[in-house]
Design an enzyme around this catalytic site. Structure first.
Site, PDB file in Angstrom:
ATOM      1  N   PHE A 278       0.829  -1.202   0.000  1.00  0.00           N
ATOM      2  CA  PHE A 278       0.000   0.000   0.000  1.00  0.00           C
ATOM      3  C   PHE A 278       0.864   1.253   0.000  1.00  0.00           C
ATOM      4  CE2 PHE A 278      -2.496   3.128   2.640  1.00  0.00           C
ATOM      5  CZ  PHE A 278      -3.424   3.433   1.658  1.00  0.00           C
ATOM      6  N   GLU A 279       0.557   2.170  -0.911  1.00  0.00           N
ATOM      7  CA  GLU A 279       1.234   3.465  -0.998  1.00  0.00           C
ATOM      8  C   GLU A 279       0.176   4.540  -0.757  1.00  0.00           C
ATOM      9  OE1 GLU A 279       2.699   6.544  -0.877  1.00  0.00           O
ATOM     10  OE2 GLU A 279       4.411   5.297  -1.451  1.00  0.00           O
ATOM     11  N   PRO A 280       0.143   5.133   0.450  1.00  0.00           N
ATOM     12  CA  PRO A 280      -0.966   6.024   0.820  1.00  0.00           C
ATOM     13  C   PRO A 280      -1.047   7.300  -0.010  1.00  0.00           C
ATOM     14  CG  PRO A 280       0.766   6.066   2.497  1.00  0.00           C
ATOM     15  CD  PRO A 280       1.114   4.956   1.559  1.00  0.00           C
ATOM     16  N   ARG A 281       0.016   7.668  -0.738  1.00  0.00           N
ATOM     17  CA  ARG A 281      -0.013   8.893  -1.537  1.00  0.00           C
ATOM     18  C   ARG A 281      -0.468   8.642  -2.975  1.00  0.00           C
ATOM     19  NH1 ARG A 281       5.881  10.388  -1.811  1.00  0.00           N
ATOM     20  NH2 ARG A 281       5.944   8.124  -2.068  1.00  0.00           N
TER      21      ARG A 281
ATOM     22  N   ASP B 207      -4.031   3.515  -5.418  1.00  0.00           N
ATOM     23  CA  ASP B 207      -4.393   2.978  -4.107  1.00  0.00           C
ATOM     24  C   ASP B 207      -5.579   3.733  -3.520  1.00  0.00           C
ATOM     25  OD1 ASP B 207      -1.517   2.695  -4.797  1.00  0.00           O
ATOM     26  OD2 ASP B 207      -1.463   1.436  -3.018  1.00  0.00           O
TER      27      ASP B 207
END
Length: 487
Positions: free
Chosen positions: A248-251, A255
């Site tokens: 997961f890449e929150p930026r 995603d």
């Protein structure tokens, strides 16, 4: 368990998707009819799209809406077609140097406006409304660079939304409440399908929406559609599909769009042998995206076993343009055996519409776990520095008098000119050009050098590498674009 999953999927696919398979074959076979001929090179610009968009604006099937502007003031247009209640959003070129899917989108437009495939298009356009953002980063495309004019990677701006282009994507997604999203990119041509020599021509990802990588219905649907698309690509590029790591890449937009409730599919266009302009990969994008849209319209992707998603090999990055193995290299009187990994790196010309190659040795040593688009086993062969041709030519036009392949066979890899025009960036012949006072440094193999050298057997050149391009001196065969200039 793996074999059961694959068997179940194959049975399902053969029984339930005969019609879709027929469509896929027809799409592939008829592609040239719909290929947008005006976009035949990778380095397309915003201005190249405008006359094409003007044509579709005049077509009542299409709705074109200006949804914003880039930092430099270039229009961001949303192209919509269809009347269905299921909304599908496709966005491309959020990285300015990733244009393959942009070209495929315009191929899809030509397909949709044609009079062919009436039943299939009726199925698509009555059940779906398709929305396209074909060039989200036109300022980056103008410079053929990844980031926008602010220097921001748009795909890492989903939270802060500093860039106007990012705000547009978020606003469009939210206004449509899109059911499905296709996040279209290019990846490095040096990716391969894990533990194989095959390039990852197409790579997929159903992005995670949290650190736990949970799979809800929306993400699960994306996985099923990816399994469906993978099966299609395997028909035309067997073993050449990869799967991205789903950390997961929150930026990241993919995603977050998954998190916001849109079933999101990342497609990355990688490499394909002898396809420098990625036109075969563009074709695969066209076929697989249209086929995926069709299965969404019909809803038959829902029965695909989700476990098959995990059977797609992960992406790896272990490809070179040229790999030379078991090459003998004498250093300070001692022979060593080295593998060389060589890449041909693109250097943009002014205007960013064309390029030349400045190749480099990327790695050396034991490269047994790496692969090459082209591989030479140099067992029993040694590396030797090439020579400068003893005569100085007045101009490049004087080269026409020389037998260049014979010069290579005699061990010459450099040609001296009295004056090299400043406008010349690269050598158009398979020898490096050097200025009248240039002194050739001694060859010392190390990462970062330009790969130009002879490969000998018993003191006689049998191969030559010029700026990373390999020539077989017995046949004279070898691919070539340009050599180097040293003033």
């Amino acid at each position: 368990m793996k074999s059961k999953v694959i068997t179940l999927y194959l049975i399902f696919f053969c029984v339930s998707h005969t019609q879709s398979q027929d469509l896929t074959s027809k799409l592939y076979g008829s592609y040239d009819t719909y290929k947008e001929k005006e976009l035949d090179k990778r380095r397309i610009k915003h201005r190249d799209l405008q006359p094409l968009l003007a044509q579709y604006e005049a077509n009542p099937l299409f709705g074109i809406t200006k949804v914003g502007e880039s930092i430099e003031g270039r229009d961001l247009d949303l192209i919509s077609i269809g009347t269905g209640n299921t909304h599908v959003l496709l966005w491309s070129q959020m990285h300015g140097d990733e244009p393959t899917a942009t070209q495929a989108i315009f191929d899809i437009f030509k397909f949709l406006e044609s009079d062919d495939f009436k039943e299939e298009k009726k199925e698509i356009l009555s059940n779906l409304t398709l929305h396209f953002l074909p060039m989200l980063n036109p300022d980056g495309a103008e410079r053929y660079q990844r980031r926008n004019l602010l220097g921001v990677d748009i795909n890492r701006d989903a939270l802060r939304l500093q860039s106007p282009e990012s705000k547009v994507l978020k606003r469009v997604r939210d206004s449509l409440q899109a059911d499905f999203g296709f996040n279209l990119h290019d990846q490095s041509t040096y990716y391969n399908a894990e533990r194989t020599e095959k390039p990852a021509t197409i790579s997929y990802l159903a992005p995670a929406y949290n650190y736990e990588k949970d799979i809800n219905e929306s993400r699960g649907d994306a996985m099923k559609i990816i399994v469906y698309m993978n099966n299609i690509i395997q028909k035309y590029a067997l073993g050449q599909v990869g799967r991205y790591n789903d950390d997961f890449e929150p930026r990241a937009f993919g995603d977050n769009i998954q998190k916001w409730g849109t079933s999101t599919i990342l497609i990355e266009s990688g490499g394909y042998a002898n396809d420098i302009e990625k036109q075969e990969i563009r074709k695969l994008n066209y076929v697989s995206i249209l086929s995926a849209i069709y299965t969404i319209a019909k809803g038959n992707y829902k029965d695909i076993p989700i476990e098959a998603y995990g059977e797609i090999p992960e992406n790896d990055r272990k490809l070179f343009d040229l790999k030379i193995t078991n090459l003998t290299y004498n250093l300070l009187g001692t022979d060593y055996i080295l593998d060389l990994g060589i890449n041909r790196l693109e250097v943009d010309k002014q205007g960013n519409t064309d390029f030349w190659y400045s190749s480099r040795v990327i790695d050396q040593g034991d490269l047994s776990t790496y692969y090459g688009y082209e591989t030479l086993d140099a067992n029993g062969l040694s590396i030797k520095q090439g020579k400068v041709y003893p005569k100085t030519l007045a101009t490049i036009s004087d080269v026409k008098q020389l037998d260049l392949m014979q010069l290579l066979r005699e061990g010459y890899t450099y040609l001296r000119l009295e004056k090299i025009p400043l406008a010349m960036l690269e050598s158009p012949i398979p020898l490096n050009l050097v200025g009248s006072t240039y002194e050739l440094p001694k060859l010392q193999l190390q990462v970062g050098i330009n790969p130009t050298f002879l490969i000998e057997k018993n003191g006689k050149p049998v191969y030559v590498v010029i700026n990373g391009f390999l020539f077989d001196l017995s046949t004279g065969k070898g691919s070539f674009k340009n050599a180097m200039i040293y003033r």
